[in-house]
Design a protein around this motif. Structure first.
Motif, mmCIF file in Angstrom:
data_model
loop_
_atom_site.group_PDB
_atom_site.id
_atom_site.type_symbol
_atom_site.label_atom_id
_atom_site.label_comp_id
_atom_site.label_asym_id
_atom_site.label_seq_id
_atom_site.Cartn_x
_atom_site.Cartn_y
_atom_site.Cartn_z
ATOM 1 N N ALA A 131 0.824 -1.205 0.000
ATOM 2 C CA ALA A 131 0.000 0.000 0.000
ATOM 3 C C ALA A 131 0.863 1.262 0.000
ATOM 4 C CB ALA A 131 -0.936 -0.005 1.199
ATOM 5 N N ALA A 132 1.994 1.211 0.679
ATOM 6 C CA ALA A 132 2.880 2.381 0.764
ATOM 7 C C ALA A 132 3.483 2.738 -0.593
ATOM 8 C CB ALA A 132 3.984 2.128 1.776
ATOM 9 N N THR A 133 3.544 1.781 -1.507
ATOM 10 C CA THR A 133 4.063 2.059 -2.846
ATOM 11 C C THR A 133 3.028 2.729 -3.733
ATOM 12 O OG1 THR A 133 3.389 -0.045 -3.858
ATOM 13 C CG2 THR A 133 5.505 -0.010 -2.673
ATOM 14 N N GLY A 134 1.793 2.819 -3.240
ATOM 15 C CA GLY A 134 0.705 3.341 -4.052
ATOM 16 C C GLY A 134 0.050 2.290 -4.910
ATOM 17 N N LYS A 135 0.474 1.046 -4.774
ATOM 18 C CA LYS A 135 -0.091 -0.065 -5.539
ATOM 19 C C LYS A 135 -0.486 -1.189 -4.584
ATOM 20 C CE LYS A 135 2.606 0.936 -9.704
ATOM 21 N NZ LYS A 135 3.579 0.413 -10.694
ATOM 22 N N PRO A 136 -1.605 -1.008 -3.850
ATOM 23 C CA PRO A 136 -2.042 -2.059 -2.912
ATOM 24 C C PRO A 136 -2.265 -3.375 -3.637
ATOM 25 C CG PRO A 136 -3.322 -0.048 -2.634
ATOM 26 C CD PRO A 136 -2.528 0.120 -3.895
ATOM 27 N N ARG A 137 -2.091 -4.443 -2.900
ATOM 28 C CA ARG A 137 -2.231 -5.766 -3.484
ATOM 29 C C ARG A 137 -2.956 -6.677 -2.498
ATOM 30 N NH1 ARG A 137 2.485 -8.781 -6.793
ATOM 31 N NH2 ARG A 137 2.727 -6.613 -7.430
#
Length: 434
Positions: free
Chosen positions: A258-264
């Motif tokens: 989530a911190a990368t801007g790409k939650p998975r």
């Protein structure tokens, strides 16, 4: 790549040293289901759109048991409402929940169910509560041995948001399918309180989950098969972490995405006390048997991280609770891991092997057990059987005494990490490797 809470943690440590099992792995596969295994799903709505969904949150169902003292699983429920809080790893514009009666002895009647955004404790946020439906009906019956997924509901969720799922169970349920070690508080009220915004009626609490095994989301973008399942035992389940803080290592991994801007999608399919090679009468079916149901069946899964085997090693020949666990050799444990890898590859899913974390100073500590742990870890690191390896042993081991966990990562039992330890484990995974 690399209850009181203290009393309960002590009990878990004691019991995970006493693995209880029945069916030893044979012939390398050992995939024959035990007598208590669930039959194929029946009576569930068709899931033609399964590929559009991602696992927001999940947990592995278990048979009713009370190894650490009373919980609500063995007696079940009658005219009661159960409210449970979970955190989703990724968001979307639609949501649905999965309920399980896998280990029920009679059909389970769900009188009604709701989902809402979590407020404080058993309270939910004003204006967020919505009724769930099943085949367009507010109530549903789940056959013994089956699961049921609710209808899709327009419900926007954000990554790392907490949701509250409430079930009203009007009639006697019989013993309940549940998940023993939730590291989260569930709430119970007498009567029908599924639509309550406040939590005043929910005067009873438990640290287990009941019937609820999944929250799935969709609509957050193009469907992708990049979900991650963390599969294992108590160290995946999060024993030793702070309750209600979502600090298990899969939670921490979801936070990193989530911190990368790409939650998975990252879901946790760990069961405290579970083994790869042996069924446990309080800690679930053996890993090689439950892997297909609990891990590979998750929607959108592309990778499974396997961290399991320390109970096969540490609990061999002991039996403080339940049936004594038979001795497990290194060869048997490796055969079990190979079975998991084959099963994942047959579904086109990538398998990442995680090394077994230190046991020095714990109730599992012995010269023989340490030799087994080192042998299994050497195989995980060097065999090439897994698609990739995360060295969780190295991530939490004390540099001055690698057979032991770093003191600042130790929950106190020298077996389970604390919050800092789980954070270090998640930090050791290379996100680009997914």
């Amino acid at each position: 790549m690399r209850t009181t809470h203290a009393a309960r943690r002590t009990a878990v440590t004691a019991l995970t040293t006493a693995a209880l099992a029945v069916l030893p792995l044979t012939g390398g596969e050992g995939l024959v289901a035990p007598a208590h295994a669930a039959p194929a799903r029946t009576g569930a709505p068709a899931q033609q759109d399964h590929g559009q969904w991602q696992g927001g949150w999940a947990t592995s169902p278990q048979a009713p048991a009370a190894p650490f003292g009373p919980n609500w699983s063995q007696q079940g429920f009658a005219d009661q409402t159960v409210r449970q809080v979970v955190r989703v790893s990724t968001g979307g514009t639609r949501a649905r929940v999965e309920l399980s009666n896998r280990y029920g002895s009679i059909p389970l009647r769900i009188t009604g169910a709701t989902v809402a955004r979590t407020d404080d404790g058993a309270s939910v946020r004003p204006g967020s509560l919505q009724q769930l439906s099943f085949g367009r009906h507010r109530s549903a019956t789940i056959a013994a041995g089956s699961e049921l997924t609710s209808d899709a509901l327009p419900f926007r969720t954000r990554a790392l948001e907490s949701l509250t799922v409430t079930l009203h169970l009007a009639g006697p349920t019989g013993p309940a399918t549940f998940h023993l070690m939730s590291s989260a508080t569930s709430y119970r009220a007498q009567g029908d309180h599924r639509a309550d915004r406040g939590g005043a009626a929910f005067t009873e609490t438990s640290e287990s989950w009941y019937y609820l095994t999944g929250v799935e989301v969709s609509g957050g973008g193009a469907p992708r098969r990049n979900g991650v399942v963390a599969f294992g035992d108590s160290i995946t389940d999060g024993v030793g972490s702070t309750p209600n803080a979502d600090n298990r290592y899969p939670d921490e991994l979801a936070e990193r995405f989530a911190a990368t801007g790409k939650p998975r999608s990252v879901v946790n399919q760990g069961i405290a006390g579970n083994q790869v090679t042996n069924d446990m009468d309080w800690a679930g079916e053996k890993g090689v048997a439950r892997f297909r149901k609990d891990a590979l069946g998750e929607p959108g899964v592309g990778t499974v991280i396997v961290l399991e085997g320390i109970n096969d090693i540490g609990a061999s020949g002991t039996g403080a609770v339940g049936t004594p666990s038979p001795e497990v050799s290194v060869a048997q444990l490796i055969a079990g891991h190979r079975s998991l890898i084959r099963q994942a590859h047959a579904k086109g899913i990538r398998a990442i092997g995680a090394t077994l974390t230190p046991i020095g100073g714990s109730s599992y500590d012995s010269t023989a057990n340490e030799a087994k742990r080192q042998a299994v870890n050497d195989w995980i690191r060097t065999s090439g059987a897994y698609d990739a390896v995360v060295d969780l042993d190295l991530a939490v081991a004390d540099p001055t005494d690698p057979a032991r966990m770093t003191p600042t990562y130790d929950s106190g039992d020298h077996l389970h990490p604390n919050d800092a330890g789980y954070h270090a484990m998640a930090r050791s995974l290379d996100l680009t490797g997914f």
